[in-house]
Scaffold this active site. Structure first.
Site, PDB file in Angstrom:
ATOM      1  N   ARG A   1       0.868  -1.275  -0.088  1.00 44.07           N
ATOM      2  CA  ARG A   1       0.080  -0.091  -0.142  1.00 44.07           C
ATOM      3  C   ARG A   1       0.821   1.158  -0.151  1.00 44.07           C
ATOM      4  O   ARG A   1       0.783   2.092  -0.796  1.00 44.07           O
ATOM      5  CB  ARG A   1      -0.843  -0.240   1.254  1.00 44.07           C
TER       6      ARG A   1
ATOM      7  N   LYS B   1      -3.054   6.174   1.690  1.00 48.04           N
ATOM      8  CA  LYS B   1      -2.911   6.840   2.972  1.00 48.04           C
ATOM      9  C   LYS B   1      -1.988   8.050   3.218  1.00 48.04           C
ATOM     10  O   LYS B   1      -0.998   7.860   3.706  1.00 48.04           O
ATOM     11  CB  LYS B   1      -2.553   5.723   3.854  1.00 48.04           C
TER      12      LYS B   1
ATOM     13  N   GLU C   1     -16.764   5.612   4.061  1.00 44.86           N
ATOM     14  CA  GLU C   1     -16.108   5.455   5.119  1.00 44.86           C
ATOM     15  C   GLU C   1     -15.918   6.133   6.307  1.00 44.86           C
ATOM     16  O   GLU C   1     -16.532   7.394   6.120  1.00 44.86           O
ATOM     17  CB  GLU C   1     -14.857   4.674   4.921  1.00 44.86           C
TER      18      GLU C   1
END
Ligand SMILES: *Cc1c(COP(=O)(O)O)cnc(C)c1O
Length: 386
Positions: free
Chosen positions: A131, A233, A269
């Site tokens: 990620r 992220k 989310e």
């Protein structure tokens, strides 16, 4: 002064155990005030060696500085070399560092658990590495290799082993950061990057502890936009949601549930975790579409729930479906699989099942059992090391 009072890793390892067992938190200040040859009765040596002086029964999710952090740097056109373990402390940055001026930065989060046999466990750490690599491409940054990332996590956890809580008392949260540390003035990728990992012992993420969360559906702010960076992220996604989160908390809610920015009617989310709804034997969660963060807990829970006989759907989940759901829960490294007790949308509050025998609890017990080594890992997800 700092030079003299902050021992090197080598010297530190030669110190009598307990040298760093400073009051409640091991800050630079508290090291500096430690006498260099602490008199410790023999009988307590082994305890001090094994564990830092922490009140393990009252851990929350606050920063508790530990002994070491992993650090390595890399300039444009190079690859990251071997990192080193430095004493945990402040880092020096150019005022024109890319991360400070243009927000070029990524973070990750994973947890190391202590097993009964004293060994440490990491959960799917290569997923965090991948990620970060994908995120680095999106943010025009250089990233460490998968192997280096995982190796760095292990080394950081081991160097801070006495801060890993006893089994059942929490975990050592590991926070990898990739930041542009080279100087820039005009908008451009930074000429240098720093990859570092620091650690903090943690337990419950929300002040609610393991009590159900009360979420607020946000309609005034979006978290992410189509073709933006919602799936990455990056540190730059988080300051913009502070206002919505602060407002919701001041109204007594635990956190914010975001809707999609185009239709403003589909679930996305929560600020730092993914969302699932359950009705009967069907569990649904918003599909990965570029605007939500692809959680490793989310991905694992989807697989575990299917194994347990649930039908799991990754699809568009309309906010209206919240009215009909039996259960709602959140997933993330920090929160685990956390029950949602209520959701408030347009002045209407809907309550959910959170007592015993919930799907949420079954999934949380399963994943936590695998992560902590009390349930056999049949999927090759857990990395044990010492
Ligand atoms: C980190 C994060 C998650 C959860 O991801 P995990 O890999 O399960 O920890 C979900 N949403 C957001 C916005 C996040 O930052």
């Amino acid at each position: 002064m700092i030079q003299r009072t902050v021992p090197s890793l080598r010297k530190l390892l030669l110190r009598p155990p307990g040298y760093l067992s400073s009051s409640k938190i091991g800050t630079y200040q508290s090291y500096a005030s430690q006498p260099s040859s602490l008199q410790i009765p023999d009988s307590t040596y082994s305890d001090l060696d094994e564990y830092a002086n922490v009140d393990w029964d009252n851990l929350g999710f606050g920063l508790m500085p530990t002994d070491f952090m992993y650090v390595t740097k890399c300039s444009t056109g190079q690859n990251f070399g071997h990192g080193q373990l430095d004493r945990y402390g402040n880092i020096e940055l150019s005022p024109s560092a890319g991360v400070l001026n243009y927000g070029q930065g990524l973070f990750e989060g994973t947890k190391a658990y202590r097993k009964e046999n004293g060994k440490l466990l990491l959960f799917r750490p290569e997923e965090n590495a991948i990620r970060m690599k994908i995120g680095a491409e999106r943010m025009c940054m250089i990233s460490p290799s998968i192997h280096q990332f995982v190796d760095a996590l292990k080394r950081t956890a081991l160097a801070n082993k006495r801060w890993v809580p006893p089994p059942g008392k929490g975990s050592l949260y590991l926070r990898p950061l990739l930041i542009g540390t080279g100087p820039v003035l005009g908008l451009a990728p930074s000429p240098e990057y720093t990859f570092l990992i620091y650690a903090s012992p943690v337990r419950n993420y929300f002040k609610e502890g393991s009590a159900p969360l009360n979420l607020y559906v946000e309609e005034d702010f979006d978290r992410a936009s189509t073709r933006g960076t919602g799936s990455v992220k990056t540190i730059s996604n988080y300051a913009p949601v502070l206002m919505a989160q602060t407002r919701a908390k001041s109204r007594g809610f635990s956190d914010v549930l975001y809707l999609d920015s185009v239709n403003k009617k589909n679930l996305e989310e929560v600020s730092s975790c993914n969302i699932f709804i359950a009705k009967g034997k069907i569990i649904s969660t918003p599909a990965i579409n570029g605007t939500i963060l692809s959680g490793i807990t989310r991905k694992s829970v989807i697989e575990l729930a299917s194994d347990l006989g649930y039908l799991v759907e990754e699809r568009v989940v309309a906010v209206d479906e919240l009215i009909e759901a039996d259960e709602v829960f959140c997933t993330g490294t920090a929160v685990g699989v956390a029950p949602v007790g209520s959701i408030t949308y347009q002045n209407r509050r809907v309550d959910y099942k959170t007592d015993s025998g919930t799907i949420c609890q079954e999934l949380n017990n399963t994943i936590l059992g695998i992560q902590t080594g009390t349930i056999e890992d049949k999927k090759g997800w857990v990395v044990e090391f010492d």
